[in-house]
Design a protein around this motif. Structure first.
Motif, PDB file in Angstrom:
ATOM      1  N   ASN A  44      60.567  -5.096-105.609  1.00 56.60           N
ATOM      2  CA  ASN A  44      60.615  -3.823-104.881  1.00 56.60           C
ATOM      3  C   ASN A  44      59.977  -3.925-103.503  1.00 56.60           C
ATOM      4  O   ASN A  44      60.227  -3.096-102.639  1.00 56.60           O
ATOM      5  N   TYR A  45      59.143  -4.943-103.291  1.00 57.83           N
ATOM      6  CA  TYR A  45      58.510  -5.167-101.984  1.00 57.83           C
ATOM      7  C   TYR A  45      59.319  -6.146-101.128  1.00 57.83           C
ATOM      8  O   TYR A  45      58.859  -6.568-100.071  1.00 57.83           O
ATOM      9  N   ASN A  46      60.518  -6.509-101.583  1.00 60.64           N
ATOM     10  CA  ASN A  46      61.373  -7.472-100.877  1.00 60.64           C
ATOM     11  C   ASN A  46      60.658  -8.798-100.652  1.00 60.64           C
ATOM     12  O   ASN A  46      60.768  -9.402 -99.592  1.00 60.64           O
ATOM     13  N   ILE A  47      59.920  -9.224-101.663  1.00 62.79           N
ATOM     14  CA  ILE A  47      59.204 -10.494-101.608  1.00 62.79           C
ATOM     15  C   ILE A  47      60.070 -11.556-102.263  1.00 62.79           C
ATOM     16  O   ILE A  47      60.449 -11.421-103.422  1.00 62.79           O
ATOM     17  N   MET A  48      60.361 -12.620-101.526  1.00 64.06           N
ATOM     18  CA  MET A  48      61.144 -13.719-102.087  1.00 64.06           C
ATOM     19  C   MET A  48      60.263 -14.928-102.391  1.00 64.06           C
ATOM     20  O   MET A  48      60.683 -15.845-103.079  1.00 64.06           O
ATOM     21  N   ALA A  49      59.062 -14.946-101.848  1.00 66.44           N
ATOM     22  CA  ALA A  49      58.131 -16.052-102.084  1.00 66.44           C
ATOM     23  C   ALA A  49      56.758 -15.470-102.382  1.00 66.44           C
ATOM     24  O   ALA A  49      56.270 -14.622-101.646  1.00 66.44           O
ATOM     25  N   THR A  50      56.175 -15.925-103.469  1.00 70.06           N
ATOM     26  CA  THR A  50      54.833 -15.468-103.828  1.00 70.06           C
ATOM     27  C   THR A  50      53.854 -16.592-103.538  1.00 70.06           C
ATOM     28  O   THR A  50      54.267 -17.748-103.407  1.00 70.06           O
ATOM     29  N   PRO A  51      52.598 -16.293-103.401  1.00 71.48           N
ATOM     30  CA  PRO A  51      51.974 -14.994-103.590  1.00 71.48           C
ATOM     31  C   PRO A  51      52.158 -14.100-102.373  1.00 71.48           C
ATOM     32  O   PRO A  51      52.551 -14.571-101.298  1.00 71.48           O
ATOM     33  N   ALA A  52      51.848 -12.838-102.566  1.00 72.65           N
ATOM     34  CA  ALA A  52      51.905 -11.877-101.470  1.00 72.65           C
ATOM     35  C   ALA A  52      50.730 -10.923-101.598  1.00 72.65           C
ATOM     36  O   ALA A  52      50.221 -10.693-102.685  1.00 72.65           O
ATOM     37  N   LEU A  53      50.316 -10.393-100.451  1.00 72.50           N
ATOM     38  CA  LEU A  53      49.203  -9.456-100.410  1.00 72.50           C
ATOM     39  C   LEU A  53      49.690  -8.152 -99.794  1.00 72.50           C
ATOM     40  O   LEU A  53      50.275  -8.158 -98.707  1.00 72.50           O
ATOM     41  N   VAL A  54      49.457  -7.044-100.508  1.00 71.82           N
ATOM     42  CA  VAL A  54      49.891  -5.722-100.068  1.00 71.82           C
ATOM     43  C   VAL A  54      48.650  -4.848 -99.935  1.00 71.82           C
ATOM     44  O   VAL A  54      47.873  -4.725-100.872  1.00 71.82           O
ATOM     45  N   ILE A  55      48.458  -4.280 -98.756  1.00 73.23           N
ATOM     46  CA  ILE A  55      47.319  -3.403 -98.515  1.00 73.23           C
ATOM     47  C   ILE A  55      47.842  -2.017 -98.170  1.00 73.23           C
ATOM     48  O   ILE A  55      48.588  -1.854 -97.204  1.00 73.23           O
ATOM     49  N   ASN A  56      47.469  -1.042 -98.985  1.00 71.09           N
ATOM     50  CA  ASN A  56      47.917   0.349 -98.816  1.00 71.09           C
ATOM     51  C   ASN A  56      49.430   0.443 -98.632  1.00 71.09           C
ATOM     52  O   ASN A  56      49.923   1.150 -97.757  1.00 71.09           O
ATOM     53  N   GLY A  57      50.167  -0.295 -99.459  1.00 73.73           N
ATOM     54  CA  GLY A  57      51.621  -0.227 -99.450  1.00 73.73           C
ATOM     55  C   GLY A  57      52.318  -1.095 -98.431  1.00 73.73           C
ATOM     56  O   GLY A  57      53.541  -1.149 -98.403  1.00 73.73           O
ATOM     57  N   LYS A  58      51.571  -1.794 -97.582  1.00 74.58           N
ATOM     58  CA  LYS A  58      52.163  -2.632 -96.537  1.00 74.58           C
ATOM     59  C   LYS A  58      51.953  -4.105 -96.859  1.00 74.58           C
ATOM     60  O   LYS A  58      50.825  -4.548 -97.092  1.00 74.58           O
ATOM     61  N   VAL A  59      53.043  -4.883 -96.864  1.00 75.85           N
ATOM     62  CA  VAL A  59      52.958  -6.325 -97.103  1.00 75.85           C
ATOM     63  C   VAL A  59      52.355  -6.980 -95.865  1.00 75.85           C
ATOM     64  O   VAL A  59      52.887  -6.855 -94.760  1.00 75.85           O
TER      65      VAL A  59
END
Length: 77
Positions: A44-59
């Motif tokens: 749902n965050y349009n992440i194709m490669a992990t890891p990812a960090l999301v702060i207050n809804g923003k990647v």
């Protein structure tokens, strides 16, 4: 502040979670660090490669593990 670490449980994902918790503790900020392992939620965050960090809804980071210093910079912006 809501912080999400997106990743399925790989070594890099665990490292990002650990470093994020460390940065929050060192800064003394009030934040909830949530580990998201559900692949549907990650997509749902349009992440194709992990890891990812999301702060207050923003990647802010995807596909790499930033240093603790870099994470602190994201948190204080």
């Amino acid at each position: 502040m809501e912080i999400k670490v997106l990743g399925t449980g790989c070594t890099k994902c665990k490292t990002l979670e650990k470093q994020t918790n460390q940065a929050v503790e060192e800064l003394g900020i009030n934040a909830d660090v949530i580990k998201v392992e559900d692949i549907v939620e990650i997509m749902n965050y349009n992440i194709m490669a992990t890891p990812a960090l999301v702060i207050n809804g923003k990647v802010v980071v995807k596909g790499k593990v930033p240093s603790t210093t870099e994470i602190k910079e994201f948190l204080t912006k």
